[in-house]
Write a protein that holds these residues in place. Sequence first.
Motif, PDB file in Angstrom:
ATOM      1  N   GLU A  40     -12.955  -5.032   5.997  1.00  0.00           N
ATOM      2  CA  GLU A  40     -12.142  -5.076   4.793  1.00  0.00           C
ATOM      3  C   GLU A  40     -10.683  -5.178   5.251  1.00  0.00           C
ATOM      4  OE1 GLU A  40     -12.699  -1.352   2.817  1.00  0.00           O
ATOM      5  OE2 GLU A  40     -12.686  -0.263   4.693  1.00  0.00           O
ATOM      6  N   ASN A  73     -11.520   0.539  -3.974  1.00  0.00           N
ATOM      7  CA  ASN A  73     -12.210   1.661  -3.358  1.00  0.00           C
ATOM      8  C   ASN A  73     -12.409   1.371  -1.880  1.00  0.00           C
ATOM      9  OD1 ASN A  73     -13.666   3.865  -2.841  1.00  0.00           O
ATOM     10  ND2 ASN A  73     -15.326   3.396  -4.239  1.00  0.00           N
ATOM     11  N   ARG A  74     -11.354   1.510  -1.127  1.00  0.00           N
ATOM     12  CA  ARG A  74     -11.433   1.020   0.242  1.00  0.00           C
ATOM     13  C   ARG A  74     -10.598   1.876   1.171  1.00  0.00           C
ATOM     14  NH1 ARG A  74      -7.835  -4.270  -0.106  1.00  0.00           N
ATOM     15  NH2 ARG A  74      -9.813  -5.068  -0.836  1.00  0.00           N
ATOM     16  N   ALA A  75     -10.543   1.443   2.369  1.00  0.00           N
ATOM     17  CA  ALA A  75      -9.804   2.187   3.365  1.00  0.00           C
ATOM     18  C   ALA A  75      -8.341   1.775   3.364  1.00  0.00           C
ATOM     19  CB  ALA A  75     -10.400   1.903   4.729  1.00  0.00           C
ATOM     20  N   ASP A  96       9.043  -2.264   6.352  1.00  0.00           N
ATOM     21  CA  ASP A  96       8.323  -3.521   6.169  1.00  0.00           C
ATOM     22  C   ASP A  96       9.259  -4.711   6.312  1.00  0.00           C
ATOM     23  OD1 ASP A  96       6.008  -2.197   5.775  1.00  0.00           O
ATOM     24  OD2 ASP A  96       6.010  -2.373   3.596  1.00  0.00           O
ATOM     25  N   GLY A 107     -13.214 -10.745  -1.197  1.00  0.00           N
ATOM     26  CA  GLY A 107     -12.929  -9.314  -1.107  1.00  0.00           C
ATOM     27  C   GLY A 107     -14.204  -8.511  -0.926  1.00  0.00           C
ATOM     28  N   VAL A 166      -8.525  13.836   4.400  1.00  0.00           N
ATOM     29  CA  VAL A 166      -7.828  13.278   5.551  1.00  0.00           C
ATOM     30  C   VAL A 166      -6.377  13.097   5.149  1.00  0.00           C
ATOM     31  CG1 VAL A 166      -7.747  11.392   7.178  1.00  0.00           C
ATOM     32  CG2 VAL A 166      -9.912  12.023   6.121  1.00  0.00           C
ATOM     33  N   TYR A 202      -1.568   0.209  18.650  1.00  0.00           N
ATOM     34  CA  TYR A 202      -2.905   0.449  18.107  1.00  0.00           C
ATOM     35  C   TYR A 202      -4.001   0.330  19.156  1.00  0.00           C
ATOM     36  CZ  TYR A 202      -1.980  -4.571  17.873  1.00  0.00           C
ATOM     37  OH  TYR A 202      -1.598  -5.846  18.162  1.00  0.00           O
ATOM     38  N   MET A 205     -16.950  -5.766   6.660  1.00  0.00           N
ATOM     39  CA  MET A 205     -17.210  -6.202   5.287  1.00  0.00           C
ATOM     40  C   MET A 205     -18.194  -7.369   5.231  1.00  0.00           C
ATOM     41  SD  MET A 205     -14.348  -7.651   2.616  1.00  0.00           S
ATOM     42  CE  MET A 205     -14.020  -9.193   3.496  1.00  0.00           C
ATOM     43  N   LEU A 225      -4.637   1.629   5.549  1.00  0.00           N
ATOM     44  CA  LEU A 225      -3.880   1.744   6.770  1.00  0.00           C
ATOM     45  C   LEU A 225      -2.461   2.068   6.366  1.00  0.00           C
ATOM     46  CD1 LEU A 225      -3.293   1.209   9.747  1.00  0.00           C
ATOM     47  CD2 LEU A 225      -2.730  -1.091   9.037  1.00  0.00           C
ATOM     48  N   ILE A 254       0.844  -1.196   0.000  1.00  0.00           N
ATOM     49  CA  ILE A 254       0.000   0.000   0.000  1.00  0.00           C
ATOM     50  C   ILE A 254       0.877   1.243   0.000  1.00  0.00           C
ATOM     51  CG2 ILE A 254      -1.727   1.281   1.306  1.00  0.00           C
ATOM     52  CD1 ILE A 254      -2.592  -1.381   2.512  1.00  0.00           C
ATOM     53  N   ARG A 267     -14.232  -0.376   8.543  1.00  0.00           N
ATOM     54  CA  ARG A 267     -15.518  -0.793   7.988  1.00  0.00           C
ATOM     55  C   ARG A 267     -15.684  -2.311   7.978  1.00  0.00           C
ATOM     56  NH1 ARG A 267     -16.171   2.248   2.350  1.00  0.00           N
ATOM     57  NH2 ARG A 267     -14.299   1.060   1.882  1.00  0.00           N
ATOM     58  N   GLY A 300      -0.298   2.144  13.487  1.00  0.00           N
ATOM     59  CA  GLY A 300      -1.431   1.795  14.313  1.00  0.00           C
ATOM     60  C   GLY A 300      -2.697   2.556  13.991  1.00  0.00           C
ATOM     61  N   TYR A 301      -2.624   3.430  13.053  1.00  0.00           N
ATOM     62  CA  TYR A 301      -3.795   4.263  12.833  1.00  0.00           C
ATOM     63  C   TYR A 301      -4.315   4.106  11.428  1.00  0.00           C
ATOM     64  CZ  TYR A 301      -1.612   6.234  16.917  1.00  0.00           C
ATOM     65  OH  TYR A 301      -1.014   6.408  18.123  1.00  0.00           O
ATOM     66  N   TYR A 302      -5.586   4.213  11.332  1.00  0.00           N
ATOM     67  CA  TYR A 302      -6.217   3.988  10.052  1.00  0.00           C
ATOM     68  C   TYR A 302      -6.961   5.233   9.628  1.00  0.00           C
ATOM     69  CZ  TYR A 302      -6.796   0.190  13.307  1.00  0.00           C
ATOM     70  OH  TYR A 302      -6.645  -0.692  14.306  1.00  0.00           O
ATOM     71  N   THR A 303      -7.377   5.204   8.404  1.00  0.00           N
ATOM     72  CA  THR A 303      -8.419   6.116   8.021  1.00  0.00           C
ATOM     73  C   THR A 303      -9.202   5.396   6.967  1.00  0.00           C
ATOM     74  OG1 THR A 303      -8.984   8.316   7.321  1.00  0.00           O
ATOM     75  CG2 THR A 303      -7.170   7.253   6.178  1.00  0.00           C
ATOM     76  N   ASP A 304     -10.339   5.899   6.601  1.00  0.00           N
ATOM     77  CA  ASP A 304     -11.002   5.199   5.519  1.00  0.00           C
ATOM     78  C   ASP A 304     -11.508   6.186   4.504  1.00  0.00           C
ATOM     79  OD1 ASP A 304     -14.066   4.506   7.242  1.00  0.00           O
ATOM     80  OD2 ASP A 304     -13.760   5.809   5.527  1.00  0.00           O
ATOM     81  N   MET A 329      -1.257  -6.045  11.465  1.00  0.00           N
ATOM     82  CA  MET A 329      -0.535  -5.529  12.624  1.00  0.00           C
ATOM     83  C   MET A 329      -0.996  -6.168  13.928  1.00  0.00           C
ATOM     84  SD  MET A 329      -2.425  -1.976  13.315  1.00  0.00           S
ATOM     85  CE  MET A 329      -4.191  -1.979  13.345  1.00  0.00           C
ATOM     86  N   TYR A 371       7.603   7.332   8.176  1.00  0.00           N
ATOM     87  CA  TYR A 371       6.276   7.244   8.777  1.00  0.00           C
ATOM     88  C   TYR A 371       6.123   8.319   9.848  1.00  0.00           C
ATOM     89  CZ  TYR A 371       5.188   2.704   6.731  1.00  0.00           C
ATOM     90  OH  TYR A 371       4.899   1.685   5.877  1.00  0.00           O
TER      91      TYR A 371
END
Lengths: 543, 395
Positions: free
Chosen positions: B243, A49-51, A87, A494, A70, B141, B313, A53, A3, B311, A57-61, B248, A116
């Motif tokens: 999804e 078309n997704r969120a 990685d 998926g 965002v 997290y 899924m 990471l 990603i 979200r 430790g933090y996400y967004t969507d 992690m 990061y």
Amino acid sequence: MSIDCVEVPSDTRIDIAVLKERGFIGLEKGLRTGRPRFPYCSRPWCPGNRAYLCDLGYYTDASSNGPSKVRIYTSTVRSILASRFYDMISAGFQHSPLVRRLWPVMWKPIAKLSGYEELSASSSFKLNNLDVVEVDVLVVGGGLAGIEASLTAARMGASVLLVEYRRLGGFIRLLDSGLVDERVRLIRESRGVRILEGYKYIGVFSEGHIVTGNGSVILVKPKSVVYATGSISPPPLALNNDLPGLVSLDYGLELLSEGYRPKRAVILGGSYWSARVAKVIADSGVTVSFIPVDDIGKEAEELLSGSGIGVEEGRVLGFKGMERVSGVILDDGRVIKGDIVLSGVEEYPDANVVYAIGASSNYCNGRGIIVPQVNKFLGVKPNVFIAGSIIGDQSLDETHTGARLAGAAAASRSGHGDISDVESIAEEYWKLKTYECQGGEVASTVRVWLSGSIEGLQFVDVEAEVTITDLVRAWESGYRSMEKIKRVTGLGTGLEQGRFSAHTAALLLSRIYGASVSDIGLFKSRPPHMLPSFGDLIVGGLE
Amino acid sequence: MIPRFEVSHDIPERVGIIVVGGGAAGVGVAFGLASLGYTDVVVLERGYIGYGSSTRNAGRFRVHFFSKENTVFAAKSREIILEIAKKARINPVIVPGGYLWLFEDEGMFKRFIEFNEHVWKPLGYPVRLLGIDDLSERYPYLNVEGLVGSALGVENGSYHHDYLLLAQAVYAYERGVRFIEGAHVDEVIVEAGRVKGVRVRGHGTVYADNVVIAAGAWSKELVSKIGIDIPAHPQRKSLLVTEPYKFMIEPLVIFFEEHGYIGQTLKGEIIASKGYPGEPRDSDYSKIEFKWLVETSRLVAERLKGGSRLRPMRIWSGAYYVTPDHSHILGRDDEWPEGLYINTGYSGHGMMMAPYAGILLARLIVDGIEHEDLKPFKPTRFKEGKLIHEGLVIG
């Protein structure tokens, strides 16, 4: 999958913005091809078309109700290279005892060195309102069929709640605003219909139907339901069909309506609707090539004649391009160039929502697709009816009459109107119906299988990266039902949850091995049918 | 290449052992019998192999139970699971990610530590206690607000439940065990105090000297027809996956007082579920309570940083088949008709316990050896009042 983090605008516009600003650069890369992923269609569950990471430790969507932009990370060369470094180290985390021991103190400096940075993420959320709505008829989907069903039910005296996740008018809104505008105006003025626009239909739970949007959760308790969730055009099967820039007909049209202007566009599929889209795009000044794939319809031919759109005959072997599509390869060796390829070869009912409540599927040999099984009133369950392209209706006449039938039947089930009226609409509808769904159990043609070959990277499921070859291998090893195929290949796991992939796989396997489509089956679909975020679902005071 | 696995629809007339049910329990028995070299076996499954809660679970294994019996049993089963990974031709994708228990209540935490001292340490499976600072350092997290302590069980982990089941099934299939789908067993036939076979709906009788009831939530009904009562009831449990996000969350994170858990699959889907009072007592897989979804959403939003924006899924339901002591029922009662065995009532631990149960039951049937580890779980314990009270049930 890897990603790359970029600035992600909210909601489905993510792909449009990315498209505009960066060309077809997707955010994820496939493991098999290393190519970036890009959504094929504009539904919230389309691959790509997704969120995302992007840090530790933090996400967004991409589709929450949050701020419109965002900021995550800018995808610079440095951060991509450096994050690979991160990685690599973190992958070693599991295996090397030394790294494992040092990791607690190492991760932060390494992450920082790798480009990061921490997001300001919090675990705060707000409580949504809970509304309980009791209504005679719930209509899901605000396209032509949903509007017509709602109007009919309301006319018979039923109270109606109409839920649409985007704007009223559906796909046709983008083609012919004249036709839809009139219906939309009518329904907005209708007193018996309450409209929820921009709301997501999540699914059926023990308590009732759940709809979310605008900071509220709505628990709908209807007496009857009409699903008019439309159809989707599946990705065509030919070599390199995962290339970004290959999109569905309606999504391509939507990109254009957002202001995207390719130099050349290619349209696949010889239907009337493909021709309509081709014409709209050509009228906007784009050079358009039209590949009918199989027979070109009479209406389509009439539309295209004299329009200056080049019609190219031939079988499609694959798509050309490295990082994104640049053309369509035909069997005679020609390449039809295009910066975007719109596919409308086939329309599958978007029927997961009715399969989830136990409707059975039925191979419709007259159309070559799998459709929900209906009774003469378009019912799939005693109180549940379907209308529009979810049953495979294509012409405006069929759609219109079918929607009136479903609306009337639903109103009648909720105790309104006269059953004889429903009977007479049913008679009218079945007379109009241009194809039959009886007989043949084995799929004789699979229209989206353009190449006709089982070799090479032809993805049946782009997201789970399942190719035709994978399906064939699984089948030949004895895994001969969709549930087993799903388990050994990952098909349909998926976001699209089998909407394209299981449908295509069932037809393909039936066509290749002569097995009955119903024996192969589709696998069970489950909610949520539109993706809410957890934050969208939190309410207080639920008994 | 995918190892060959073909199910049949042709039901044999006579066979040595019939296993009723092709879920984790039944496939475990088939695997156990095949391991002993005994393959005159047919598994009769009414849906498809793996149907039921075997395909509707969180795919985890652990050794830490409050009772000594379950801990020992689970630890042995863990060894079998690791062995399956080596000898079967399908990779069950085992990840030793651990279980991380989080506590909000001092008293509960203390109680947990006592179990560590009295049960797990002596058996060689101590949990590692982590302070809150350690916790937030290692698991950035997590929102650690309000937590008083945590414990990490490193022997625990995850597998892909479908692959674990398939690995056992393929192993048995390759050695000659037959798997039949679409065979709905209506009743067990008993004559003159011994088992004769079973009656399959729409087909007729299949003769066998031994019948193993491994039919999960349908077991009670089956044996009640021959006058046997097993004290178990289904409890519907739902589960969701989001999804995929970047991997992690290594351990299964358990929120002790909330009866909830959050984990992540290698593919990146975050799994979560939360128990709540008044869960439905049925195994109706088609139903999901919205109340459960709200509770689970709240747990994720509260405990994962930024969790409110993730979200879900896919949401589905399975069932725990719960016994009065939350421990499984394995083996036979000598008062039962000869040749009848049971393997059910796992109360949520079926996937992880069934591989060892299969081995033990196979030995009992084929060699007549009642292993020490099997004895406490026999169906006779209910009338003898020798319950194995298992308090560490998750979800």
